[in-house]
Write an enzyme that holds these catalytic residues in place. Structure first.
Site, mmCIF file in Angstrom:
data_model
loop_
_atom_site.group_PDB
_atom_site.id
_atom_site.type_symbol
_atom_site.label_atom_id
_atom_site.label_comp_id
_atom_site.label_asym_id
_atom_site.label_seq_id
_atom_site.Cartn_x
_atom_site.Cartn_y
_atom_site.Cartn_z
ATOM 1 N N SER A 71 -20.563 -28.968 -57.828
ATOM 2 C CA SER A 71 -20.682 -28.538 -56.432
ATOM 3 C C SER A 71 -19.409 -28.733 -55.625
ATOM 4 O O SER A 71 -19.122 -27.957 -54.716
ATOM 5 C CB SER A 71 -21.828 -29.291 -55.753
ATOM 6 O OG SER A 71 -21.606 -30.694 -55.779
ATOM 7 N N HIS A 100 -27.211 -26.656 -59.045
ATOM 8 C CA HIS A 100 -26.570 -25.607 -58.261
ATOM 9 C C HIS A 100 -26.612 -24.245 -58.953
ATOM 10 O O HIS A 100 -26.183 -23.246 -58.383
ATOM 11 C CB HIS A 100 -25.125 -25.992 -57.952
ATOM 12 C CG HIS A 100 -25.009 -27.189 -57.065
ATOM 13 N ND1 HIS A 100 -25.063 -27.119 -55.684
ATOM 14 C CD2 HIS A 100 -24.882 -28.508 -57.363
ATOM 15 C CE1 HIS A 100 -24.964 -28.330 -55.177
ATOM 16 N NE2 HIS A 100 -24.853 -29.184 -56.172
ATOM 17 N N LYS A 114 -32.383 -26.708 -53.211
ATOM 18 C CA LYS A 114 -31.203 -25.879 -52.979
ATOM 19 C C LYS A 114 -31.619 -24.412 -52.937
ATOM 20 O O LYS A 114 -32.176 -23.965 -51.956
ATOM 21 C CB LYS A 114 -30.140 -26.198 -54.033
ATOM 22 C CG LYS A 114 -29.631 -27.642 -53.900
ATOM 23 C CD LYS A 114 -28.548 -27.968 -54.855
ATOM 24 C CE LYS A 114 -27.973 -29.363 -54.701
ATOM 25 N NZ LYS A 114 -28.675 -30.381 -53.997
#
Length: 363
Positions: A262, A290, A321
């Site tokens: 990230s 991610h 996320k």
């Protein structure tokens, strides 16, 4: 010669047999909530809405206001207690003599809501429907009374997405990594007859230098059990990792890495890691926080993006996320799931995700 998967399957099986003999093998059993119907979203009823163009809810998820005093403190890196005014209302006195705080409009680019799903009507309706029918339960850990048909349905969907046999929901992605690493560490202790393992009996864990804090903390906790030996390889450096693996004489090896880092925005060398797995026979674990829902043709993540899903043994993910909700998960085999829910303390001793959150994530 046994394959890496077969070796680890045998070791996990032996660890489970030990837990069974000690009568500490734990299971989750879904509770069917009353009057609960599977969520159905049809095109005709307007409940299911896909992205066509920018909508009001997309803007509302990134458009925010912040008091100018707060903004000033932020820009000058001035410590704050968080007690600043948080809404544009009159400050002090009656209306005639009231002063008003000035606010600045900002656009958020720092969030992890990659697809804008946190404000999508389908997600909100699913959460609202579940909350109205069942409240904000489950009011207990998954092993006691917190595991419902909503949780099981979500786990099955995530297992399908990740092309794995099963999946275990955790309170957060952080808790998922902690639970997995401590469960991996427990194998060394269990197979050594619940004594401190010898050097040959320990598990060698190879961790990327820039792995997420939750992986690092999980490994540290496993180290405290004196059941693992840790090797940190240079970030995405396959040559360094290969050297460490070649010089390690321990049989039980695990390589763990973020799939998409990230902070730097780079991918783990998935294809090269898959080749090394065939060469050295280690267990490959990726944290796909991610990449899930973002990478790959079907949103299956970074392993799908690089066409190596079969080479990944265990996949950690998060629902906070791109899914726009909350919680973590571990996609794995049924044996691994049984071990983690029996030895992963951050799973065992945490309250399960609220039903509305599970319903929203499934939607």
């Amino acid at each position: 010669m046994e394959t890496p998967s077969a070796c680890w399957d045998k070791w996990v099986g032996e660890a489970l047999a030990t837990l069974h003999s000690l009568k500490v093998l734990r299971s989750v059993r879904p509770i069917c909530l009353r009057n609960s119907q599977p969520l159905q979203f049809g095109v005709d009823d307007g409940a299911f809405q896909v992205f066509d163009e920018m909508q009001q809810w997309d803007r509302s998820s990134v458009e925010v206001e912040i008091a100018e005093t707060t903004f000033s403190r932020w820009m000058h890196d001035t410590p704050s207690s968080g007690d600043e005014i948080v809404c544009s209302a009159a400050v002090g006195g009656d209306e005639a003599g009231a002063s008003y705080e000035k606010f600045k409009k900002l656009i958020l680019f720092s969030g992890n809501d990659y697809l804008g799903l946190s404000s999508h009507p389908t997600i909100g309706k699913a959460a609202a429907k579940a909350a109205q029918e069942h409240g904000m339960g489950p009011r207990g850990s998954a092993l006691i009374c917190g595991y419902t048909n909503y949780h099981r349905l979500l786990e099955s969907s995530l297992a399908d997405l990740k092309k794995k046999e099963d999946c275990l929901l955790c309170p957060t992605g952080f808790a998922a990594n902690m639970a997995l690493m401590t469960a991996i560490g427990s194998i060394g202790t269990l197979l050594a007859g619940n004594r401190i393992p010898s050097e040959d009996e320990k598990i060698a864990v190879f961790s990327d230098a820039l792995n997420h804090a939750s992986i690092i903390d999980g490994i540290r906790l496993a180290e405290r059990q004196k059941s693992v030996k840790v090797y940190v390889y240079r970030h995405c450096d396959v040559s360094h990792l290969n050297m460490l693996l070649s010089n390690c004489r321990m049989r039980k090896k695990v390589v763990v890495t973020d799939s998409l880092f990230s902070m730097d925005g780079d991918y783990a060398p998935m294809v090269e890691l898959a080749d090394l797995r065939k060469k050295h026979g280690f267990l490959l674990v990726i944290d796909d926080a991610h990449g899930t829902f973002v990478c790959g043709k079907n949103g299956g993540g970074v392993a799908e993006e690089f066409n190596c899903e079969k080479d990944v043994d265990i996949c950690i993910g998060t629902l906070s996320k791109a899914a726009g909700c909350h919680g973590g998960f571990i996609a794995c085999s049924k044996k691994w799931k049984l071990l983690i829910q029996s030895r992963g303390r951050s799973f065992i001793f945490s309250t399960a995700a609220p039903v509305p959150v599970a319903a929203a994530a499934h939607a």
